[in-house]
Scaffold this active site. Structure first.
Site: not given
Ligand code: NAI
Length: 397
Positions: A51-53, A140, A235, A244, A275
């Site tokens: 998902t997401g990034y 995440a 944050y 972070k 996300t």
């Molecule tokens: P998300 O919730 O869309 O994706 C999280 C991913 O981690 C998913 O693929 C999920 O299956 C996986 N995951 C979670 N726990 C797990 C585990 N125990 N084992 C295996 N996989 C696991 O999150 P998002 O927002 O894409 O975040 C990804 C990164 O980007 C994080 O480090 C977040 O802090 C960073 N980020 C996000 C921003 C935002 O605004 N959404 C902005 C800047 C950075």
């Protein structure tokens, strides 16, 4: 079954298989339209790929660079009468699209924090790819069971030092209200760093190197966020910000290790986007809905796929960072942080209320994006039609 969104607070407990596929295919099409990126590393491991990034970080190397990808994630498969999670359906759709394009794509579903999943990933790399040239770390998670102690740590989203009161929005009901968050204890800070800091990223890289499955000149990137004054207390200066900082310090340690053989370890600071992870953070969704309004009006809006395409096309070319800030970080939050964008958001912030939310902010866009995360509201999908929640992962057969 007929699948409708079932929203509980900031999560949706259902997901639509065809809608998630349409969402993935939209992103694949975006990348195809942009064209291929020269020098893209060819064997990529994405941790948090569903998902997401992380999903965008799997789509871009595959469809802009012809990369073979292994995706690791923690998702739920659908069962008869019960939908799976969006990340499951996204990954099924990604694999189908990749296989149709003749690309290698396999997935591992399980707890990335565990030794067992790391070993399973290493075994798969050895068997199918030999080595990987790039590792994208995009986890995440609200909790982590530490593989050495067996203790489960939970992350919290709290300010540090003093309680903090700020505006927030109930995105479901459209109500803007004040929220007071108590300051975190030392234990809560430490636990959040354990879950969302860099230790697990380093464990992954160490394990991959020790097994000989990381190519000499491989790159690794993890994602961070900084953000403006408006979200500073919750944050960057809060518990998640400490995590972070730890992640960013880890990048430096990993650079010392990988740099010796021509590799790179770097953090990319990304834009605030809707996300599943960001919708759980107090205050941030209100900031995002104002930010979207301002950035869309300026023609500067990007989603995950646009951000990650720009990352690989311009900032992490061939896995080597091309330009970094004074702390060594890639900044694809640069458009979000432009002074005139931030000034416009800060000007709206004191005025926004329940009554004028729809006029001042892009709450409608926020909600549309949120529903899309779960496969709802995609054009061309018949949401009144029977949908089968059972969708096997293509690579598992
Ligand atoms: P998300 O919730 O869309 O994706 C999280 C991913 O981690 C998913 O693929 C999920 O299956 C996986 N995951 C979670 N726990 C797990 C585990 N125990 N084992 C295996 N996989 C696991 O999150 P998002 O927002 O894409 O975040 C990804 C990164 O980007 C994080 O480090 C977040 O802090 C960073 N980020 C996000 C921003 C935002 O605004 N959404 C902005 C800047 C950075």
């Amino acid at each position: 079954m007929i699948i409708k969104p079932r929203i509980r607070g900031f999560i949706c407990t259902t997901a639509h298989p065809a809608g998630c596929a349409a969402h993935v295919n939209e992103q694949v099409e975006y990348v195809r339209k942009q064209g291929s990126v020269a020098g893209m590393p060819k064997r990529i491991l994405v941790i948090g790929a569903s998902t997401g990034y992380g999903l965008a970080s799997r789509i871009v190397p595959a469809f802009a660079g012809g990369a073979s990808t292994i995706g690791v994630f923690f998702e739920k498969a659908g069962e008869d009468g019960r939908t799976g999670s969006a990340g499951w359906y996204n990954s099924v759709a990604f694999e189908k699209a990749a296989h149709a394009a003749g690309l290698y794509a396999k997935s591992i579903n399980g707890d990335a924090f565990s030794d067992a999943i790391k070993q399973q990933t290493i075994d798969l790399i050895k068997k199918d790819l030999g080595q990987v040239d790039g590792v994208i770390y995009s986890l995440a998670s609200p909790r982590r069971t530490h593989p050495r102690t067996g203790v489960t740590h939970s992350s919290t989203l709290k300010p540090i030092g003093a309680p903090y009161t700020a505006k927030t929005v109930n995105t479901d009901k459209g109500v803007v209200h004040d929220i007071t968050l108590e300051s975190a204890s030392e234990q809560e800070i430490a636990d959040t760093v354990t879950v969302m800091g860099g230790e697990d990223w380093e464990m992954w890289i160490d394990a991959l190197r020790a097994a000989g499955v990381l190519a000499d000149n491989a790159f690794t990137v993890a994602y961070s966020y900084i953000g403006p004054d408006l979200t500073w207390a919750i944050y960057r200066n809060g518990t998640i910000g400490r995590a972070k900082e730890d992640l960013e310090a880890t990048a430096k340690r990993l650079q010392d290790k990988l740099g010796k053989t021509g590799g790179h370890a770097v953090v990319s600071v990304n834009k605030a986007l809707v996300t599943q992870a960001s919708s759980a953070i107090p205050v941030v969704p209100l900031y995002i809905s104002l930010l979207y309004k301002v950035m869309k009006a300026e023609g500067l809006h990007e989603g995950c796929i646009e951000q990650i395409y720009r990352l690989f096309a311009e900032r992490l070319k061939g896995g080597a960072p091309t330009s970094v800030d004074e702390a060594g970080r890639i900044r694809i939050d640069d458009w979000e942080m432009r002074p005139h964008i931030q000034q416009a958001v800060a000007k709206l912030w004191p005025d926004v209320s329940t009554e004028n939310l729809d006029a001042l902010s892009d709450m409608a866009g926020y909600r549309t994006e949120f529903l899309k995360l779960f496969g709802f509201g995609l054009p061309g999908v018949d949401y009144e039609a029977e949908a089968d929640p059972v969708a096997p992962m293509p690579s598992a057969s």
